[in-house]
Design a protein around this motif. Structure first.
Motif, PDB file in Angstrom:
ATOM      1  N   GLY A 429     -14.568 -29.196 -43.657  1.00 57.10           N
ATOM      2  CA  GLY A 429     -15.650 -29.360 -42.856  1.00 57.10           C
ATOM      3  C   GLY A 429     -16.810 -29.871 -43.767  1.00 57.10           C
ATOM      4  O   GLY A 429     -18.010 -30.545 -42.420  1.00 57.10           O
ATOM      5  N   ILE A 430     -16.869 -30.176 -44.913  1.00 57.94           N
ATOM      6  CA  ILE A 430     -18.206 -31.503 -44.798  1.00 57.94           C
ATOM      7  C   ILE A 430     -18.135 -32.278 -46.291  1.00 57.94           C
ATOM      8  O   ILE A 430     -16.814 -32.238 -46.502  1.00 57.94           O
ATOM      9  CB  ILE A 430     -19.081 -30.364 -46.014  1.00 57.94           C
ATOM     10  N   GLU A 431     -18.392 -33.525 -45.741  1.00 57.31           N
ATOM     11  CA  GLU A 431     -18.358 -34.436 -46.101  1.00 57.31           C
ATOM     12  C   GLU A 431     -19.262 -34.391 -47.681  1.00 57.31           C
ATOM     13  O   GLU A 431     -19.921 -34.116 -47.747  1.00 57.31           O
ATOM     14  CB  GLU A 431     -18.738 -35.514 -45.911  1.00 57.31           C
ATOM     15  N   ASN A 432     -17.863 -34.753 -48.845  1.00 61.01           N
ATOM     16  CA  ASN A 432     -18.301 -35.175 -50.096  1.00 61.01           C
ATOM     17  C   ASN A 432     -17.832 -36.102 -50.456  1.00 61.01           C
ATOM     18  O   ASN A 432     -17.191 -36.787 -50.880  1.00 61.01           O
ATOM     19  CB  ASN A 432     -17.689 -33.701 -51.187  1.00 61.01           C
ATOM     20  N   ARG A 433     -18.505 -36.329 -51.759  1.00 60.33           N
ATOM     21  CA  ARG A 433     -18.434 -38.039 -52.731  1.00 60.33           C
ATOM     22  C   ARG A 433     -17.329 -37.017 -54.095  1.00 60.33           C
ATOM     23  O   ARG A 433     -16.920 -36.684 -54.567  1.00 60.33           O
ATOM     24  CB  ARG A 433     -19.894 -37.988 -53.488  1.00 60.33           C
ATOM     25  N   TYR A 434     -16.210 -37.875 -53.811  1.00 65.70           N
ATOM     26  CA  TYR A 434     -15.420 -37.704 -55.424  1.00 65.70           C
ATOM     27  C   TYR A 434     -15.524 -39.332 -56.189  1.00 65.70           C
ATOM     28  O   TYR A 434     -15.352 -40.149 -55.737  1.00 65.70           O
ATOM     29  CB  TYR A 434     -14.166 -37.489 -55.001  1.00 65.70           C
ATOM     30  N   ILE A 435     -14.600 -38.997 -57.490  1.00 62.66           N
ATOM     31  CA  ILE A 435     -14.520 -40.198 -57.951  1.00 62.66           C
ATOM     32  C   ILE A 435     -12.887 -39.815 -58.707  1.00 62.66           C
ATOM     33  O   ILE A 435     -13.244 -38.615 -59.964  1.00 62.66           O
ATOM     34  CB  ILE A 435     -15.713 -41.129 -59.099  1.00 62.66           C
ATOM     35  N   LEU A 436     -11.874 -40.381 -58.677  1.00 59.95           N
ATOM     36  CA  LEU A 436     -11.123 -40.513 -59.047  1.00 59.95           C
ATOM     37  C   LEU A 436     -10.248 -41.358 -60.447  1.00 59.95           C
ATOM     38  O   LEU A 436     -10.864 -42.326 -60.645  1.00 59.95           O
ATOM     39  CB  LEU A 436      -9.490 -40.997 -58.544  1.00 59.95           C
ATOM     40  N   VAL A 437     -10.468 -40.363 -61.869  1.00 59.96           N
ATOM     41  CA  VAL A 437     -10.549 -41.206 -62.646  1.00 59.96           C
ATOM     42  C   VAL A 437      -9.360 -41.345 -63.402  1.00 59.96           C
ATOM     43  O   VAL A 437      -8.599 -40.615 -64.320  1.00 59.96           O
ATOM     44  CB  VAL A 437     -10.945 -40.312 -63.886  1.00 59.96           C
ATOM     45  N   TYR A 438      -8.843 -42.140 -64.450  1.00 57.95           N
ATOM     46  CA  TYR A 438      -7.088 -42.908 -64.848  1.00 57.95           C
ATOM     47  C   TYR A 438      -7.879 -43.463 -66.317  1.00 57.95           C
ATOM     48  O   TYR A 438      -8.283 -44.661 -65.818  1.00 57.95           O
ATOM     49  CB  TYR A 438      -6.622 -42.989 -63.815  1.00 57.95           C
ATOM     50  N   THR A 439      -7.059 -43.090 -67.161  1.00 55.86           N
ATOM     51  CA  THR A 439      -7.363 -43.528 -68.850  1.00 55.86           C
ATOM     52  C   THR A 439      -6.501 -45.269 -68.366  1.00 55.86           C
ATOM     53  O   THR A 439      -5.337 -45.180 -67.968  1.00 55.86           O
ATOM     54  CB  THR A 439      -6.936 -43.131 -69.522  1.00 55.86           C
ATOM     55  N   VAL A 440      -6.419 -46.814 -69.195  1.00 48.60           N
ATOM     56  CA  VAL A 440      -5.048 -47.352 -69.265  1.00 48.60           C
ATOM     57  C   VAL A 440      -5.833 -48.568 -70.089  1.00 48.60           C
ATOM     58  O   VAL A 440      -6.440 -47.936 -70.807  1.00 48.60           O
ATOM     59  CB  VAL A 440      -5.710 -49.147 -67.628  1.00 48.60           C
ATOM     60  N   LYS A 441      -4.267 -49.157 -70.472  1.00 43.38           N
ATOM     61  CA  LYS A 441      -4.707 -49.473 -72.357  1.00 43.38           C
ATOM     62  C   LYS A 441      -2.808 -50.024 -71.940  1.00 43.38           C
ATOM     63  O   LYS A 441      -1.974 -49.720 -71.713  1.00 43.38           O
ATOM     64  CB  LYS A 441      -3.843 -48.199 -73.081  1.00 43.38           C
ATOM     65  N   SER A 442      -3.204 -51.878 -72.082  1.00 43.48           N
ATOM     66  CA  SER A 442      -1.759 -52.745 -72.547  1.00 43.48           C
ATOM     67  C   SER A 442      -2.479 -53.596 -74.362  1.00 43.48           C
ATOM     68  O   SER A 442      -3.574 -53.656 -74.627  1.00 43.48           O
ATOM     69  CB  SER A 442      -2.458 -53.618 -71.688  1.00 43.48           C
ATOM     70  N   ASP A 443      -1.397 -53.706 -74.876  1.00 43.77           N
ATOM     71  CA  ASP A 443      -1.479 -54.194 -75.815  1.00 43.77           C
ATOM     72  C   ASP A 443      -0.720 -55.704 -75.791  1.00 43.77           C
ATOM     73  O   ASP A 443      -0.595 -56.031 -76.667  1.00 43.77           O
ATOM     74  CB  ASP A 443      -0.138 -53.711 -76.902  1.00 43.77           C
ATOM     75  N   THR A 444      -0.787 -56.422 -74.285  1.00 47.77           N
ATOM     76  CA  THR A 444      -0.633 -58.068 -74.567  1.00 47.77           C
ATOM     77  C   THR A 444      -1.867 -58.535 -72.960  1.00 47.77           C
ATOM     78  O   THR A 444      -2.261 -57.557 -72.601  1.00 47.77           O
ATOM     79  CB  THR A 444       1.093 -57.672 -73.184  1.00 47.77           C
ATOM     80  N   ILE A 445      -1.833 -59.354 -73.331  1.00 46.57           N
ATOM     81  CA  ILE A 445      -2.661 -60.693 -73.262  1.00 46.57           C
ATOM     82  C   ILE A 445      -2.076 -60.820 -71.568  1.00 46.57           C
ATOM     83  O   ILE A 445      -0.906 -61.189 -71.266  1.00 46.57           O
ATOM     84  CB  ILE A 445      -3.404 -61.682 -74.230  1.00 46.57           C
ATOM     85  N   PHE A 446      -3.029 -60.566 -70.555  1.00 45.58           N
ATOM     86  CA  PHE A 446      -2.599 -60.854 -69.199  1.00 45.58           C
ATOM     87  C   PHE A 446      -4.148 -61.446 -68.306  1.00 45.58           C
ATOM     88  O   PHE A 446      -5.080 -61.057 -68.762  1.00 45.58           O
ATOM     89  CB  PHE A 446      -2.022 -59.453 -68.159  1.00 45.58           C
ATOM     90  N   LYS A 447      -3.406 -62.337 -67.668  1.00 50.67           N
ATOM     91  CA  LYS A 447      -4.904 -62.377 -66.289  1.00 50.67           C
ATOM     92  C   LYS A 447      -4.698 -61.749 -64.852  1.00 50.67           C
ATOM     93  O   LYS A 447      -3.108 -62.597 -64.902  1.00 50.67           O
ATOM     94  CB  LYS A 447      -5.151 -64.183 -66.574  1.00 50.67           C
ATOM     95  N   ASN A 448      -5.022 -61.379 -64.745  1.00 50.65           N
ATOM     96  CA  ASN A 448      -5.178 -61.965 -62.811  1.00 50.65           C
ATOM     97  C   ASN A 448      -4.162 -60.881 -63.025  1.00 50.65           C
ATOM     98  O   ASN A 448      -2.986 -60.462 -61.784  1.00 50.65           O
ATOM     99  CB  ASN A 448      -5.046 -63.071 -62.081  1.00 50.65           C
ATOM    100  N   ILE A 449      -4.731 -59.501 -63.304  1.00 48.23           N
ATOM    101  CA  ILE A 449      -3.635 -58.300 -63.008  1.00 48.23           C
ATOM    102  C   ILE A 449      -4.472 -57.495 -61.987  1.00 48.23           C
ATOM    103  O   ILE A 449      -5.479 -57.095 -61.668  1.00 48.23           O
ATOM    104  CB  ILE A 449      -3.456 -57.058 -64.204  1.00 48.23           C
TER     105      ILE A 449
END
Length: 478
Positions: A429-449
């Motif tokens: 019924g009423i417009e609300n603002r949200y932020i979905l937060v998730y944690t990421v991690k990598s042990d490998t060098i990548f580009k343009n993921i």
């Protein structure tokens, strides 16, 4: 005839006369004391949580449980004819002789104009029989010689005691059969024929008509059957799913109403001193394209059938409503931004984000919506490279008063089987603002993921956002 008398009627199914079917309106007599009590319960079958989604199947199971009835309560002492029963006189089916017995109420002399009593039998309903009799010259068809007449009067047998009265053996149906029954056939023994006892006055008008409690037939002894009629009203926003199951019930759906006669009958069987009936169960399926809270059925919905005490009276029972809540399947998610979640806000929202390997980072997707519930939003988050791990999820909602995003406890759930997230909230019924937060991690060098987030299943349009991420070496501290 003040003395109570027992009249024994011998019936032999024989010939027939011309057919006539007359439809009649059924009436309800509120003065009669109803001996049948029904416990009508409903259960929502496929309910998840406490609401359905629009266009989702709503299935309701109905269970009708009749009460046990003492045998003596079936007798009705209020009328001229006290009780009508069918008894099997001979266990040898080859003889095919059945009897109908009834007793006259001691108060029958109150009918000062009582002229005669007749026996007939028919497979038709009480209303059809009564209407035909009202349109029939009963005196013309009351030949006491028993020659091809639809009505058979009793006569005194001088060789018997005075309080015994008998009918002629030959008795034919009030309505013609399509084909004459063959002796020893199933139609002959189980043709659903009921015995009717008719009282008329001196003008041969009907004073009273009584129907036997159960049919004349091989399997029907000791039971009372009634056809159950349904009148089920539905809100205009609700539709019936007319699948095979619904059609097999014997019902029809039109103009917001379910009507018809259930294929299952109400069957009371005499067990000892009680008539007992097994519960009747059936399911009806619905759906709705509009959010709201509805009662199924609407007011004044009922089931009805002929009273066990008097078939001329229609017993009616209210179907209790079941409240059903429906929420929108679709929502209107709009993605506003995507980037690193830092200091309680979206930051570093560049086209390409550089992240050092071995560290954990919070990524956030800011979006707005005015209709989210725990079942109408699936979220996919994935990367186009391996060795990128996601291991936590949180949901934040903007608090207008505090002017900041605050975390919602358990606001998001992870479905491991489908590898999807669900927003575990109810917001409409009423417009609300949200932020979905998730944690990421990598042990490998990548580009343009490609870091891809898709809000799917229930959005008006598929909502997707992609942000490129580069995993790089940790900077040198030398």
């Amino acid at each position: 005839m003040k003395k109570k008398k027992l009249l024994i009627i011998f019936i032999i199914i024989s010939t027939s006369i011309s057919p006539l079917i007359i439809l009649a309106d059924k009436i309800t007599n509120s003065n009669i004391k109803e001996i049948v009590k029904l416990d009508i319960k409903s259960t929502l079958i496929n309910l998840i949580g406490d609401y359905y989604l629009t266009d989702e199947e709503i299935e309701i199971n109905y269970t009708i449980t009749p009460n046990n009835i003492k045998k003596d309560l079936i007798d009705d002492n209020s009328g001229l004819i006290n009780n009508v029963e069918i008894i099997k006189l001979n266990e040898n089916p080859k003889l095919n002789k059945f009897g109908a017995s009834y007793t006259l109420n001691n108060n029958h002399y109150n009918y000062d104009d009582l002229e005669d009593i007749f026996l007939l039998y028919s497979s038709k309903s009480y209303d059809e029989v009564k209407n035909k009799l009202n349109n029939l010259d009963i005196q013309k068809y009351s030949n006491k010689n028993g020659n091809g007449v639809p009505l058979q009067s009793y006569y005194k047998n001088k060789n018997k005691l005075e309080d015994k009265t008998y009918f002629h053996n030959n008795q034919i149906p009030l309505f013609e059969l399509n084909d004459l029954p063959i002796e020893n056939s199933e139609d002959y023994l189980n043709g659903e024929f009921y015995a009717y006892v008719l009282a008329v006055d001196s003008n041969y008008d009907v004073i009273e008509l009584k129907k036997s409690n159960y049919p004349v037939g091989n399997n029907k002894i000791g039971s009372i059957e009634r056809i159950i009629d349904i009148n089920y009203k539905i809100p205009s926003e609700i539709k019936v799913i007319e699948d095979q199951n619904f059609r097999e019930l014997g019902l029809s759906y039109e103009d917001g109403r379910i009507t018809g006669s259930l294929n299952q009958r109400l069957v009371y069987k005499l067990l000892g001193d009680y008539y007992k009936a097994t519960p009747i169960t059936f399911n009806i399926k619905f759906k709705s394209s509009k959010r709201g809270t509805y009662n199924l059925p609407n007011n004044n919905s009922e089931i009805s059938f002929e009273s066990l005490k008097d078939p001329s009276v229609i017993s009616k029972f209210t179907i209790p409503p079941t409240q059903v809540r429906i929420e929108n399947f679709r929502n209107n998610i709009k993605i506003e931004d995507m980037g690193l979640f830092y200091n309680n806000n979206i930051s570093y929202n560049y086209d390409n984000i550089d992240l050092a390997i071995e560290n954990k980072y919070n990524l956030g997707v800011e979006f707005t919506s005015n209709n989210i519930n725990a079942r109408n939003t699936d979220i996919d988050i994935y990367f186009n490279k391996d060795n990128v791990k996601i291991n936590s999820y949180k949901l934040y909602k903007y608090d207008i008063n505090k002017e900041q995003f605050l975390m919602i406890k358990d606001g998001v759930k992870y479905n491991g089987q489908e590898n999807k997230l669900k927003l575990n909230i109810l917001d409409r019924g009423i417009e609300n603002r949200y932020i979905l937060v998730y944690t990421v991690k990598s042990d490998t060098i990548f580009k343009n993921i490609k870091n891809t987030v898709i809000f799917n299943k229930s959005t008006s349009l598929q909502k997707k956002v992609i942000k490129n991420i580069n995993f790089v070496e940790l900077p040198s501290v030398d």
